[in-house]
Design a protein around this motif. Structure first.
Motif, PDB file in Angstrom:
ATOM      1  N   ARG A 258       0.837  -1.211   0.000  1.00 62.48           N
ATOM      2  CA  ARG A 258       0.000   0.000   0.000  1.00 62.48           C
ATOM      3  C   ARG A 258       0.866   1.253   0.000  1.00 62.48           C
ATOM      4  O   ARG A 258       0.600   2.217  -0.728  1.00 62.48           O
ATOM      5  CB  ARG A 258      -0.943  -0.009   1.210  1.00 62.48           C
ATOM      6  CG  ARG A 258      -2.188  -0.867   1.001  1.00 62.48           C
ATOM      7  CD  ARG A 258      -3.185  -0.666   2.109  1.00 62.48           C
ATOM      8  NE  ARG A 258      -2.763  -1.311   3.337  1.00 62.48           N
ATOM      9  CZ  ARG A 258      -3.053  -2.564   3.663  1.00 62.48           C
ATOM     10  NH1 ARG A 258      -3.776  -3.312   2.837  1.00 62.48           N
ATOM     11  NH2 ARG A 258      -2.645  -3.087   4.810  1.00 62.48           N
ATOM     12  N   ARG A 259       1.922   1.235   0.813  1.00 65.19           N
ATOM     13  CA  ARG A 259       2.809   2.402   0.901  1.00 65.19           C
ATOM     14  C   ARG A 259       3.535   2.637  -0.420  1.00 65.19           C
ATOM     15  O   ARG A 259       3.611   3.770  -0.919  1.00 65.19           O
ATOM     16  CB  ARG A 259       3.820   2.184   2.035  1.00 65.19           C
ATOM     17  CG  ARG A 259       4.788   3.333   2.242  1.00 65.19           C
ATOM     18  CD  ARG A 259       5.687   3.064   3.439  1.00 65.19           C
ATOM     19  NE  ARG A 259       6.459   1.852   3.272  1.00 65.19           N
ATOM     20  CZ  ARG A 259       7.589   1.777   2.552  1.00 65.19           C
ATOM     21  NH1 ARG A 259       8.043   2.856   1.914  1.00 65.19           N
ATOM     22  NH2 ARG A 259       8.252   0.647   2.459  1.00 65.19           N
ATOM     23  N   LEU A 260       4.058   1.560  -1.032  1.00 62.76           N
ATOM     24  CA  LEU A 260       4.772   1.704  -2.300  1.00 62.76           C
ATOM     25  C   LEU A 260       3.812   2.078  -3.427  1.00 62.76           C
ATOM     26  O   LEU A 260       4.175   2.836  -4.340  1.00 62.76           O
ATOM     27  CB  LEU A 260       5.503   0.408  -2.622  1.00 62.76           C
ATOM     28  CG  LEU A 260       6.666   0.068  -1.685  1.00 62.76           C
ATOM     29  CD1 LEU A 260       7.146  -1.366  -1.910  1.00 62.76           C
ATOM     30  CD2 LEU A 260       7.821   1.050  -1.875  1.00 62.76           C
ATOM     31  N   GLY A 261       2.590   1.553  -3.349  1.00 60.29           N
ATOM     32  CA  GLY A 261       1.590   1.922  -4.344  1.00 60.29           C
ATOM     33  C   GLY A 261       1.264   3.406  -4.277  1.00 60.29           C
ATOM     34  O   GLY A 261       1.093   4.068  -5.318  1.00 60.29           O
ATOM     35  N   LYS A 262       1.191   3.957  -3.065  1.00 61.99           N
ATOM     36  CA  LYS A 262       0.943   5.393  -2.900  1.00 61.99           C
ATOM     37  C   LYS A 262       2.087   6.206  -3.488  1.00 61.99           C
ATOM     38  O   LYS A 262       1.871   7.250  -4.129  1.00 61.99           O
ATOM     39  CB  LYS A 262       0.760   5.731  -1.414  1.00 61.99           C
ATOM     40  CG  LYS A 262      -0.549   5.240  -0.813  1.00 61.99           C
ATOM     41  CD  LYS A 262      -1.741   5.974  -1.416  1.00 61.99           C
ATOM     42  CE  LYS A 262      -3.039   5.543  -0.746  1.00 61.99           C
ATOM     43  NZ  LYS A 262      -4.219   6.195  -1.407  1.00 61.99           N
ATOM     44  N   LYS A 263       3.317   5.747  -3.277  1.00 60.85           N
ATOM     45  CA  LYS A 263       4.467   6.448  -3.864  1.00 60.85           C
ATOM     46  C   LYS A 263       4.370   6.459  -5.390  1.00 60.85           C
ATOM     47  O   LYS A 263       4.669   7.468  -6.044  1.00 60.85           O
ATOM     48  CB  LYS A 263       5.768   5.784  -3.410  1.00 60.85           C
ATOM     49  CG  LYS A 263       6.141   6.063  -1.952  1.00 60.85           C
ATOM     50  CD  LYS A 263       7.472   5.410  -1.596  1.00 60.85           C
ATOM     51  CE  LYS A 263       7.874   5.714  -0.156  1.00 60.85           C
ATOM     52  NZ  LYS A 263       8.287   7.123   0.027  1.00 60.85           N
ATOM     53  N   ALA A 264       3.950   5.326  -5.953  1.00 63.16           N
ATOM     54  CA  ALA A 264       3.798   5.252  -7.410  1.00 63.16           C
ATOM     55  C   ALA A 264       2.694   6.201  -7.883  1.00 63.16           C
ATOM     56  O   ALA A 264       2.843   6.886  -8.908  1.00 63.16           O
ATOM     57  CB  ALA A 264       3.502   3.822  -7.832  1.00 63.16           C
ATOM     58  N   GLU A 265       1.595   6.258  -7.158  1.00 60.09           N
ATOM     59  CA  GLU A 265       0.507   7.167  -7.531  1.00 60.09           C
ATOM     60  C   GLU A 265       0.976   8.610  -7.526  1.00 60.09           C
ATOM     61  O   GLU A 265       0.630   9.395  -8.425  1.00 60.09           O
ATOM     62  CB  GLU A 265      -0.666   6.992  -6.558  1.00 60.09           C
ATOM     63  CG  GLU A 265      -1.421   5.680  -6.746  1.00 60.09           C
ATOM     64  CD  GLU A 265      -2.487   5.462  -5.685  1.00 60.09           C
ATOM     65  OE1 GLU A 265      -2.631   6.342  -4.795  1.00 60.09           O
ATOM     66  OE2 GLU A 265      -3.182   4.435  -5.746  1.00 60.09           O
ATOM     67  N   HIS A 266       1.792   8.970  -6.540  1.00 59.06           N
ATOM     68  CA  HIS A 266       2.288  10.341  -6.455  1.00 59.06           C
ATOM     69  C   HIS A 266       3.251  10.689  -7.587  1.00 59.06           C
ATOM     70  O   HIS A 266       3.496  11.863  -7.861  1.00 59.06           O
ATOM     71  CB  HIS A 266       2.968  10.573  -5.099  1.00 59.06           C
ATOM     72  CG  HIS A 266       2.024  10.543  -3.945  1.00 59.06           C
ATOM     73  ND1 HIS A 266       2.396  10.215  -2.647  1.00 59.06           N
ATOM     74  CD2 HIS A 266       0.686  10.778  -3.888  1.00 59.06           C
ATOM     75  CE1 HIS A 266       1.340  10.255  -1.859  1.00 59.06           C
ATOM     76  NE2 HIS A 266       0.298  10.603  -2.583  1.00 59.06           N
ATOM     77  N   MET A 267       3.798   9.670  -8.248  1.00 53.77           N
ATOM     78  CA  MET A 267       4.671   9.915  -9.394  1.00 53.77           C
ATOM     79  C   MET A 267       3.876  10.279 -10.640  1.00 53.77           C
ATOM     80  O   MET A 267       4.452  10.726 -11.638  1.00 53.77           O
ATOM     81  CB  MET A 267       5.528   8.677  -9.677  1.00 53.77           C
ATOM     82  CG  MET A 267       6.585   8.400  -8.627  1.00 53.77           C
ATOM     83  SD  MET A 267       7.552   6.907  -9.047  1.00 53.77           S
ATOM     84  CE  MET A 267       8.589   6.771  -7.582  1.00 53.77           C
ATOM     85  N   GLY A 268       2.542  10.046 -10.612  1.00 56.70           N
ATOM     86  CA  GLY A 268       1.707  10.474 -11.714  1.00 56.70           C
ATOM     87  C   GLY A 268       1.208   9.392 -12.655  1.00 56.70           C
ATOM     88  O   GLY A 268       0.673   9.708 -13.728  1.00 56.70           O
ATOM     89  N   PHE A 269       1.354   8.121 -12.289  1.00 56.80           N
ATOM     90  CA  PHE A 269       0.796   7.058 -13.128  1.00 56.80           C
ATOM     91  C   PHE A 269      -0.729   7.171 -13.171  1.00 56.80           C
ATOM     92  O   PHE A 269      -1.360   7.533 -12.175  1.00 56.80           O
ATOM     93  CB  PHE A 269       1.193   5.688 -12.588  1.00 56.80           C
ATOM     94  CG  PHE A 269       2.655   5.366 -12.728  1.00 56.80           C
ATOM     95  CD1 PHE A 269       3.159   4.915 -13.934  1.00 56.80           C
ATOM     96  CD2 PHE A 269       3.518   5.519 -11.655  1.00 56.80           C
ATOM     97  CE1 PHE A 269       4.511   4.616 -14.068  1.00 56.80           C
ATOM     98  CE2 PHE A 269       4.876   5.228 -11.775  1.00 56.80           C
ATOM     99  CZ  PHE A 269       5.368   4.781 -12.988  1.00 56.80           C
ATOM    100  N   GLY A 270      -1.308   6.824 -14.299  1.00 55.61           N
ATOM    101  CA  GLY A 270      -2.755   6.905 -14.443  1.00 55.61           C
ATOM    102  C   GLY A 270      -3.491   5.850 -13.652  1.00 55.61           C
ATOM    103  O   GLY A 270      -4.637   6.043 -13.245  1.00 55.61           O
ATOM    104  N   ALA A 271      -2.870   4.707 -13.455  1.00 60.47           N
ATOM    105  CA  ALA A 271      -3.455   3.626 -12.661  1.00 60.47           C
ATOM    106  C   ALA A 271      -2.329   2.822 -12.037  1.00 60.47           C
ATOM    107  O   ALA A 271      -1.314   2.545 -12.683  1.00 60.47           O
ATOM    108  CB  ALA A 271      -4.341   2.725 -13.513  1.00 60.47           C
ATOM    109  N   VAL A 272      -2.511   2.464 -10.777  1.00 56.15           N
ATOM    110  CA  VAL A 272      -1.523   1.675 -10.035  1.00 56.15           C
ATOM    111  C   VAL A 272      -2.245   0.506  -9.385  1.00 56.15           C
ATOM    112  O   VAL A 272      -3.312   0.682  -8.787  1.00 56.15           O
ATOM    113  CB  VAL A 272      -0.816   2.511  -8.944  1.00 56.15           C
ATOM    114  CG1 VAL A 272       0.137   1.639  -8.122  1.00 56.15           C
ATOM    115  CG2 VAL A 272      -0.068   3.686  -9.558  1.00 56.15           C
ATOM    116  N   CYS A 273      -1.688  -0.683  -9.513  1.00 57.87           N
ATOM    117  CA  CYS A 273      -2.228  -1.854  -8.830  1.00 57.87           C
ATOM    118  C   CYS A 273      -1.070  -2.492  -8.068  1.00 57.87           C
ATOM    119  O   CYS A 273      -0.077  -2.909  -8.678  1.00 57.87           O
ATOM    120  CB  CYS A 273      -2.829  -2.837  -9.830  1.00 57.87           C
ATOM    121  SG  CYS A 273      -3.712  -4.220  -9.074  1.00 57.87           S
ATOM    122  N   ALA A 274      -1.157  -2.532  -6.749  1.00 55.09           N
ATOM    123  CA  ALA A 274      -0.055  -3.021  -5.927  1.00 55.09           C
ATOM    124  C   ALA A 274      -0.582  -3.936  -4.841  1.00 55.09           C
ATOM    125  O   ALA A 274      -1.521  -3.584  -4.122  1.00 55.09           O
ATOM    126  CB  ALA A 274       0.706  -1.854  -5.304  1.00 55.09           C
ATOM    127  N   GLY A 275       0.007  -5.111  -4.716  1.00 52.53           N
ATOM    128  CA  GLY A 275      -0.400  -6.048  -3.680  1.00 52.53           C
ATOM    129  C   GLY A 275       0.373  -7.340  -3.798  1.00 52.53           C
ATOM    130  O   GLY A 275       0.927  -7.645  -4.855  1.00 52.53           O
TER     131      GLY A 275
END
Length: 295
Positions: A258-275
């Motif tokens: 969840r934490r790494l997915g949030k970091k990816a979202e903040h980088m500006g990806f249109g969609a992130v799926c992390a788990g």
């Protein structure tokens, strides 16, 4: 970060097993049309959940790869010639499955003159001809980062084209000796740049965690992907298919993802799926729709 014995899988590493009607129907459709799926060949832990919902990731051009990556369950060797009936068979399976979004991937075929690009295009043509309301996602090998081959695939009419970077650059020499990080990044950059010529595609990539990467390595990889123009990124836990494969070096917890997915979202990806159980085609239709909504 969590500390535990690598030999013991943590409780959150659990794939759903399903033997219901949907699972059996998918199995029978694939068998009847002589088709392979990455769900089986790559030992995906999510096939129970996905097949229950009649979601399949088709594996085209055989089940033998010309490369031998140490993390992958697909066998290496000398492949057979491509099955010329396969594009029509994939399209027929998509029709029978009544799929809304379909993912098609392949083994790497460095033995072919066009590295399999023409076969991908044939699959897109047949699927779109028979089921014009389905969205199609390709997960392609690097195709040698050849711009002409990538152009053919990008203008084939599909909505998403993925190419998995898989891991940080530092791990490539030992785990992926037949691949090249910069070539994969170049493949993604060229795909994204073809949108300037009118290709209407989203570009996708995935990273598997637990191979021995540092968090700094991972974040630099995500930054590289975003700079390359990648729209959709997936992060999942590596699970070693056997004792012959590269061992798991670390298990990441759901909170880590969840934490790494949030970091990816903040980088500006249109969609992130992390788990932990995420794989590159997991709930692919949802990620496509999310990215499309965001524009």
């Amino acid at each position: 970060m969590d500390k535990m014995k690598i030999s013991d899988r943590p409780p959150w590493i659990r794939g759903r097993v399903s033997w219901d009607k949907g699972f059996g129907e998918v199995r029978d459709i694939l068998r009847g049309l002589n088709l392979h799926s990455v769900c089986l060949e790559a030992a995906c832990p999510n096939k129970g959940e996905c097949w229950q919902g009649r979601h399949v990731t088709f594996l085209i051009m055989g089940d033998v790869c010309t490369r031998g990556c140490l993390f992958c369950n697909i066998k290496g060797g000398v492949p057979d010639p491509c099955d010329l009936a396969e594009p029509c068979n994939v399209a027929e399976a998509v029709r029978k499955l009544e799929a809304g979004h379909v993912v098609v991937t392949s083994v790497t075929r460095d033995d072919l003159e066009d590295r399999g690009a023409g076969h991908f295009v044939a699959v897109a043509r047949e699927v779109k001809k028979r089921t014009d309301d389905v969205t199609v996602e390709f997960l392609i090998p690097d195709l040698g980062a050849d711009e002409d081959l990538l152009r053919k695939v990008a203008f084939s009419g599909v909505e998403v084209i993925g190419h998995n970077i898989e891991m940080p650059e530092a791990l490539y020499p030992e785990i992926r000796p037949g691949a090249d990080y910069r070539r994969s990044l170049n493949t993604l950059e060229k795909l994204a740049s073809l949108r300037n010529e009118g290709a209407r595609i989203f570009v996708k990539s995935s990273v598997i965690l637990g191979l021995g990467e540092s968090e700094g390595d991972l974040l630099r990889t995500l930054e590289d992907l975003r700079k390359a123009g990648v729209d959709i990124v997936y992060l999942g836990q590596y699970l070693s298919p056997s004792r012959r494969h590269w061992p798991v070096k670390k298990y990441y917890s759901p909170d880590n993802f969840r934490r790494l997915g949030k970091k990816a979202e903040h980088m500006g990806f249109g969609a992130v799926c992390a788990g932990p159980m995420v794989r590159s085609s997991y709930r692919a239709g949802e990620s496509y729709r999310k990215c499309k909504t965001r524009g």
